[in-house]
Design an enzyme around this catalytic site. Sequence first.
Site, PDB file in Angstrom:
ATOM      1  CE  LYS A  35     -44.140 -28.758  35.667  1.00  0.00           C
ATOM      2  NZ  LYS A  35     -43.031 -28.333  36.560  1.00  0.00           N
ATOM      3  CE1 TYR A 252     -42.902 -57.143  15.394  1.00  0.00           C
ATOM      4  CE2 TYR A 252     -44.014 -55.690  16.949  1.00  0.00           C
ATOM      5  CZ  TYR A 252     -43.762 -56.094  15.648  1.00  0.00           C
ATOM      6  OH  TYR A 252     -44.370 -55.446  14.612  1.00  0.00           O
TER       7      TYR A 252
HETATM    8  C1  LIG Z   1     -43.622 -28.492  37.890  1.00  0.00           C
HETATM    9  C2  LIG Z   1     -43.450 -27.523  39.014  1.00  0.00           C
HETATM   10  C3  LIG Z   1     -44.279 -27.569  40.146  1.00  0.00           C
HETATM   11  C4  LIG Z   1     -45.308 -28.639  40.370  1.00  0.00           C
HETATM   12  O1  LIG Z   1     -44.691 -29.807  40.847  1.00  0.00           O
HETATM   13  P1  LIG Z   1     -45.552 -31.120  41.250  1.00  0.00           P
HETATM   14  O2  LIG Z   1     -44.543 -32.049  41.792  1.00  0.00           O
HETATM   15  O3  LIG Z   1     -46.160 -31.604  39.982  1.00  0.00           O
HETATM   16  O4  LIG Z   1     -46.558 -30.662  42.225  1.00  0.00           O
HETATM   17  C5  LIG Z   1     -44.130 -26.572  41.094  1.00  0.00           C
HETATM   18  N1  LIG Z   1     -43.197 -25.605  40.957  1.00  0.00           N
HETATM   19  C6  LIG Z   1     -42.367 -25.554  39.897  1.00  0.00           C
HETATM   20  C7  LIG Z   1     -41.346 -24.466  39.811  1.00  0.00           C
HETATM   21  C8  LIG Z   1     -42.451 -26.517  38.904  1.00  0.00           C
HETATM   22  O5  LIG Z   1     -41.614 -26.469  37.864  1.00  0.00           O
END
Ligand SMILES: *Cc1c(COP(=O)(O)O)cnc(C)c1O
Length: 356
Positions: A35, A252
């Site tokens: 994702k 800045y």
């Molecule tokens: C994002 C996610 C993961 C992965 O989590 P990490 O901490 O990046 O390993 C696993 N399960 C779900 C349901 C997630 O949304």
Amino acid sequence: MPRPLKASIHLSAIRHNLALARRYAPASRVLAVIKANGYGHGMLRAALALRDADALAVLSLDEAATLRAAGVSKSIVLLEGLFNAADIPAVVENRVACVVHRPDQVEWLCHAVVDQPVAVWLKINSGMNRLGFPPAVVAAIVARLRQSAAVGHLLLMTHLATADESRGVAWQLDVFRQATAAFVAPTSLANSAALLRYPQTHADWVRPGIMLYGVSPFAEESAVQIGLRPAMTLHSEVIAVQRVSTGESVGYGEGCRVTRPTRVGIVACGYADGYPRHAPSGTPILVNGARTGLLGRVSMDMLAVDLTDLPAAAVGSPVVLWGEGLPVEDVARAAGTIGYELLCALAPRVPIADVE
Ligand SMILES: *Cc1c(COP(=O)(O)O)cnc(C)c1O
């Protein structure tokens, strides 16, 4: 000459990290989480580097369709499931499995007429209180889903809220086990932190995300200690050098007045590239392979570093913002955030170079 800022993605590091995940959880299948544009690394690039994973997890049907169009044939899971009943034909067409976490998603599926049943990852809220059904209704939901011709393979999952903290996972594991004890179905609980620390959560499917990109999910244990390799190196160059007298400020505002005669390097990287604007002076940066610190406020396109103790550094000197030689976790800690956020925030304008 292009602007010198680049993100190099080390494909062999991603493969190494996946292999490490498998060594930690040898009996489980791996749902690799890609994702957020593969945590900033590029979704498709991550998917191809993770070709040894058993399945891939994304959030949107568009992402799943992009993966299918690119020839990815393995299972794809939508982590937040359907947002709309009208998406069911595309879910079927793209052979996408759906997390089901709320009652209307159950009803949409149960009323759908489809030529191929949809695989369902039924999400149970075991204490995180974000998505999922309360344990008390799981039996009724499982029965409803199993009656439906539109529902194929059924898996039971939950998500762990404190696998990276001292509270651990036992409190949620007990809830999940009780909620699922009556059913014969595969299960999935572990994110990266649980995968690395709690074998009792491995179950049938592990769901690593951040570790695949070479970042530690723990505050107190580094990626190197775990054996992970960083997949993204964000690097640039010094594009100007200034000599600043004691009492003058850099960039800045007046917040950063130097307390000694200072050689300042200006680096082509700013908050419009995804570097955190709230990173304070002293945030670690590598110049010519040596650690030095940020000076003053990060600008949109540039930031300043202290070169006083690096006399060989000059225009053209290589700079690493994070990655090889400088864990993104260290930058994140200095900036009051987590490595996840920095990786995901890499701006689309930063060119990405694949490195084997
Ligand atoms: C994002 C996610 C993961 C992965 O989590 P990490 O901490 O990046 O390993 C696993 N399960 C779900 C349901 C997630 O949304």
